[in-house]
Design an enzyme around this catalytic site. Sequence first.
Site, PDB file in Angstrom:
ATOM      1  N   GLY A  24      44.024  29.528  39.686  1.00 34.44           N
ATOM      2  CA  GLY A  24      45.309  30.040  40.161  1.00 34.44           C
ATOM      3  C   GLY A  24      45.783  31.202  39.325  1.00 34.44           C
ATOM      4  O   GLY A  24      45.037  31.714  38.491  1.00 34.44           O
ATOM      5  N   GLY A  25      47.001  31.611  39.559  1.00 32.57           N
ATOM      6  CA  GLY A  25      47.560  32.743  38.840  1.00 32.57           C
ATOM      7  C   GLY A  25      47.529  32.541  37.335  1.00 32.57           C
ATOM      8  O   GLY A  25      47.318  33.470  36.582  1.00 32.57           O
ATOM      9  N   ASP A  58      54.323  37.639  45.471  1.00 22.25           N
ATOM     10  CA  ASP A  58      52.859  37.601  45.446  1.00 22.25           C
ATOM     11  C   ASP A  58      52.325  36.903  46.688  1.00 22.25           C
ATOM     12  O   ASP A  58      51.476  36.018  46.620  1.00 22.25           O
ATOM     13  CB  ASP A  58      52.362  36.915  44.176  1.00 22.25           C
ATOM     14  CG  ASP A  58      50.868  37.180  43.955  1.00 22.25           C
ATOM     15  OD1 ASP A  58      50.346  38.130  44.562  1.00 22.25           O
ATOM     16  OD2 ASP A  58      50.242  36.435  43.191  1.00 22.25           O
ATOM     17  N   GLY A  76      39.790  25.739  42.157  1.00 28.12           N
ATOM     18  CA  GLY A  76      39.819  27.187  42.037  1.00 28.12           C
ATOM     19  C   GLY A  76      40.659  27.605  40.852  1.00 28.12           C
ATOM     20  O   GLY A  76      41.072  26.767  40.038  1.00 28.12           O
ATOM     21  N   GLY A  87      45.945  29.615  35.699  1.00 26.65           N
ATOM     22  CA  GLY A  87      45.056  28.567  35.216  1.00 26.65           C
ATOM     23  C   GLY A  87      44.324  27.882  36.341  1.00 26.65           C
ATOM     24  O   GLY A  87      44.554  28.178  37.517  1.00 26.65           O
ATOM     25  N   PRO A  88      43.412  26.968  35.999  1.00 28.36           N
ATOM     26  CA  PRO A  88      42.605  26.304  37.029  1.00 28.36           C
ATOM     27  C   PRO A  88      43.405  25.271  37.826  1.00 28.36           C
ATOM     28  O   PRO A  88      44.429  24.771  37.358  1.00 28.36           O
ATOM     29  CB  PRO A  88      41.506  25.619  36.224  1.00 28.36           C
ATOM     30  CG  PRO A  88      42.085  25.442  34.862  1.00 28.36           C
ATOM     31  CD  PRO A  88      43.064  26.545  34.655  1.00 28.36           C
ATOM     32  N   VAL A  89      42.918  24.983  39.025  1.00 33.57           N
ATOM     33  CA  VAL A  89      43.542  23.979  39.880  1.00 33.57           C
ATOM     34  C   VAL A  89      42.511  22.897  40.172  1.00 33.57           C
ATOM     35  O   VAL A  89      41.363  23.203  40.509  1.00 33.57           O
ATOM     36  CB  VAL A  89      44.018  24.606  41.207  1.00 33.57           C
ATOM     37  CG1 VAL A  89      44.701  23.564  42.072  1.00 33.57           C
ATOM     38  CG2 VAL A  89      44.959  25.763  40.940  1.00 33.57           C
ATOM     39  N   LYS A 119      47.647  21.789  38.939  1.00 31.22           N
ATOM     40  CA  LYS A 119      47.498  23.120  38.390  1.00 31.22           C
ATOM     41  C   LYS A 119      47.705  23.019  36.886  1.00 31.22           C
ATOM     42  O   LYS A 119      48.694  22.459  36.430  1.00 31.22           O
ATOM     43  CB  LYS A 119      48.605  23.993  39.006  1.00 31.22           C
ATOM     44  CG  LYS A 119      48.287  25.433  39.118  1.00 31.22           C
ATOM     45  CD  LYS A 119      49.502  26.082  39.732  1.00 31.22           C
ATOM     46  CE  LYS A 119      49.174  27.239  40.612  1.00 31.22           C
ATOM     47  NZ  LYS A 119      50.381  27.816  41.181  1.00 31.22           N
TER      48      LYS A 119
END
Length: 819
Positions: A509-510, A625, A507, A512-514, A528
Amino acid sequence: MEKISFMFISALLLCYFTETFSALDAISQYESIADNGTSLVSKGGVFELGYFSPGSSKNRYLGIWYQKIPVQTVVWVANRINPINDSSGVLSFNSTTGEFILLSHGNKTVVWSTNSTGVDRSPVLQLLDSGNLVLRDDKDENIGNYLWQSFDYPCDTLLPGMKLGWDLKTGLNRRLSAWNSPDDPSPGNFTWEMELHAYPEPVMWNGTKEFLRSGPWNGLQYSGKPTKSLPLLKYSFFANEDEVYLTILLVNESVIGRMVLNQTIFHRQSLIWSASSQNWTIYAAFPRDQCDTYNLCGGNGYCSLSATPVCQCLDKHFRPKLLANWTSNDWSNGCERKKALTSCQNNDGFAKYEGLKLPDTTRTWVNNGMNLKECRAKCLSNCSFMAYANTDVRDGGKGCAIWFGDLLDIKQIPGGGQDLYIRVSASELGAKIKKWKIGLVVLAAVFAILGMLLVYYFTCNKKRKFQDNIGKIDRDNEEQEDLELPLFDLPTMAAATNNFSLDNKLGEGGFGPVYRGRLIDGQEIAVKRLSRSSGQGLKEFKNEVNFIAKLQHRNLVRLLGCCIEGEEKLLVYEFMPNKSLDFFIFDETRRKLLDWSKRFNIICGIARGLLYLHQDSRLRIVHRDLKASNVLLDSEMNPKISDFGLARTFGGDETEGNTRRVVGTYGYMAPEYAIEGQFSIKSDVFSFGIILLEIVSGKRSKGFYHMKHNLNLIGNAWKMWREGRPLELMDECIGNNSCTVSEVLRCIHIGLLCVQQRPEDRPTMSSVVQMLGSETALPEPAQPGFVTAEKNPHDQYSVSSTQELPSVNEVTITLLQAR
Ligand SMILES: *[C@@H]1O[C@H](CO)[C@@H](O)[C@H](O)[C@H]1NC(C)=O
Ligand SMILES: *[C@@H]1O[C@H](CO)[C@@H](O)[C@H](O)[C@H]1NC(C)=O
Ligand SMILES: *[C@@H]1O[C@H](CO)[C@@H](O)[C@H](O)[C@H]1NC(C)=O
Ligand SMILES: *[C@@H]1O[C@H](CO)[C@@H](O)[C@H](O)[C@H]1NC(C)=O
Ligand SMILES: *[C@@H]1O[C@H](CO)[C@@H](O)[C@H](O)[C@H]1NC(C)=O
Ligand SMILES: *[C@@H]1O[C@H](CO)[C@@H](O)[C@H](O)[C@H]1NC(C)=O
Ligand SMILES: *[C@@H]1O[C@H](CO)[C@@H](O)[C@H](O)[C@H]1NC(C)=O
Ligand SMILES: *[C@@H]1O[C@H](CO)[C@@H](O)[C@H](O)[C@H]1NC(C)=O
Ligand SMILES: *[C@@H]1O[C@H](CO)[C@@H](O)[C@H](O)[C@H]1NC(C)=O
Ligand SMILES: *[C@@H]1O[C@H](CO)[C@@H](O)[C@H](O)[C@H]1NC(C)=O
Ligand SMILES: *[C@@H]1O[C@H](CO)[C@@H](O)[C@H](O)[C@H]1NC(C)=O
Ligand SMILES: *[C@@H]1O[C@H](CO)[C@@H](O)[C@H](O)[C@H]1NC(C)=O
């Protein structure tokens, strides 16, 4: 006009009541009560006996209800098994049998009778102010000398003064059974009765299955009674060779209260009449929580709400009988001793456990004359005796109860319960206590030395291996603290993630991709990757490294290491096979996998994790968050808070901060943060409240709550709450049976407390954790926080306050995309 007619009706009612109850509180052998509006009213006008039709049913029953309470509340039914299908019922005396009988259909069918014997002279059937319908001899002045009484044949309601239990001389067992449904008073599957063991105790049954125990009486109360309940309704217990029973007592006699079994929900309720709101309020309801489920943890296990999972083996001398089933949360097989009590020796010992609901008393031995020491000796004398306890906790404890066989249905009662001494075999105890202590010291020393060697070995090893990179981290780290964070190299990461292939992407993330990955040793990881384009990301990356490396808690995701090489910046986490909370609760099919106990466990876990961040960790941290997609789930569905990119720390007493850059996610942001940029632990509490409501409702919090069109989650929750139907918020998937509705209600209540408008009204996480784990009364929530939000053409949100908030300048929100 309305007022006049109301007064008229009141006057009419008053006349009617005064007339009837001055006229009739008893009938003699020459009189009858037909289903034509006639009734008996007790002398003080408290109770009334007459015919009624329950709910939407057309059947007629003879019953007793409160005469003065406008909500018809039936406390006793005569012909609960044999309804009359029309209004032909007549209650009258049959002089041949000496019984009062209820006849229907022109005197053809006897649907009920008092079953009385020895009635001669002049029988009278009288309704008393206690709610007891008694058959007595008119000439007999002895109060209490009844030939028959309805209190001996209870239905679903226990009134003050009634006995639940046994008359040992006649063999009469007074037990309660729930109505099958609000339309049908016939006996349902839920019953409550006194079990006549050596150590008697009241037990609730669901059909033939034991359902709930309160524990045996300990002189003051039932050993499983939660400590913190308001003392309006008191229990007492009575036992001798003639009788064994419990009764309830209202402490304030001007209060109207009763206890009732219910087939569908809150299976045993204590209700108090509220004169101000003119309805019944539930004062206490059972079962209260998961741990009330009978024998949830199997033999030799105990249930504790503060443990994860709730079931635990008694202690280190025990282990799960079937480990595979135990770890998949099927605890029914319970625990067994690691070392069987093979030879039963006199030097066996006992481990003391405090604060427990005593185990099921089916297999017990009791001597009320023994003290604890004699009890211990007795318990040692027979190998099948497993545990002992005082039967009476008063005066420092007296009396002796001994259990044999497996110990069933033990619950931990925080702040309450009793001491239980459980047998431990001599071989486990070690020879003598002194030797044991010396052994411990030596062991500790050995471990300490070993530990130091290990630490030394690993640090040196790591330093040697990743020397270059450590320098970089240290320079970036404003706190100048050595991070002790393992560093991975880029090739390792590329190999683990299949060269950051799209297939491995979990997915976004805040920052960048994970990716999902697997290290050479087989360990699964989540990686991450900071996107190169993201200038903002670097700060958040460092932030996350700084915080999470220093945090250790089972409800926080664990950072395994990082990788910094050139432009590449990666964070490596433990892999969470069950993704995140939003993946489950908002999905049509997956939501069904989360039953209430799992959801409650998740709620408690998030609360504990957050409490740790706010209070217990070295740094006091505001997450900023918190949202469903930032709560990850491990293989056992334990929640772990993740994504510390936006977190901020506070020094010492500081509890609030201010920022000009408001970042966070819509739907979770507290109004004071969204509008004024003011963040504090209370803005996290707000987000927690939203998550809680999302978990309960299965609905996503999409945006701010708007006063006018309160379509959104908090708005809806608040509306339902105010209208007294909060349960409608509950996700249908939770279902009524698989959960404890009182727990759901409590969670909604806590959720609303957390999202209150004023930060100072919101509870701290430590109060939240406490509220989740106890039964104390909660304060009424005030209006939830809301702001208006309008979407402008540039896809940014301008936020302005409503009349409830002080006017402030408009602030633009940077919106981080939810994963
Ligand atoms: C009801 O029926 C009884 C006899 O069955 C009679 O005595 C009584 O007057 C009736 N009451 C009313 C209100 O009709
Ligand atoms: C009531 O029950 C009786 C006997 O069981 C039956 O004869 C009668 O038809 C029933 N009446 C109604 C209205 O169902
Ligand atoms: C009284 O009970 C007897 C015995 O059951 C019965 O034969 C008789 O008919 C009953 N009388 C009335 C009035 O119901
Ligand atoms: C039913 O019995 C009562 C007394 O037992 C009597 O007063 C009444 O007339 C009887 N009714 C019918 C329909 O037989
Ligand atoms: C009536 O009394 C008999 C004998 O005392 C007893 O066996 C029976 O259970 C009683 N029936 C009811 C409905 O109480
Ligand atoms: C059981 O409790 C629910 C909720 O309090 C109530 O609506 C229902 O009427 C009760 N059932 C009975 C048979 O009283
Ligand atoms: C009571 O239990 C029986 C058998 O377990 C079941 O068939 C019946 O449906 C149950 N009744 C209710 C109201 O749950
Ligand atoms: C009561 O027992 C029935 C049948 O045994 C079961 O289906 C039901 O779930 C049980 N109810 C509760 C609340 O445990
Ligand atoms: C008892 O209850 C009544 C009515 O709720 C209240 O006015 C009174 O103060 C109470 N008495 C005590 C001693 O609490
Ligand atoms: C243990 O779990 C397995 C799989 O869930 C189940 O088939 C088995 O019946 C369980 N064993 C016992 C004794 O409950
Ligand atoms: C030990 O207790 C059990 C259960 O009460 C009893 O059956 C057994 O006879 C006792 N054994 C001895 C040796 O007293
Ligand atoms: C009782 O009445 C109060 C006030 O009218 C209301 O808030 C509450 O929801 C009602 N409770 C029930 C169980 O109906």
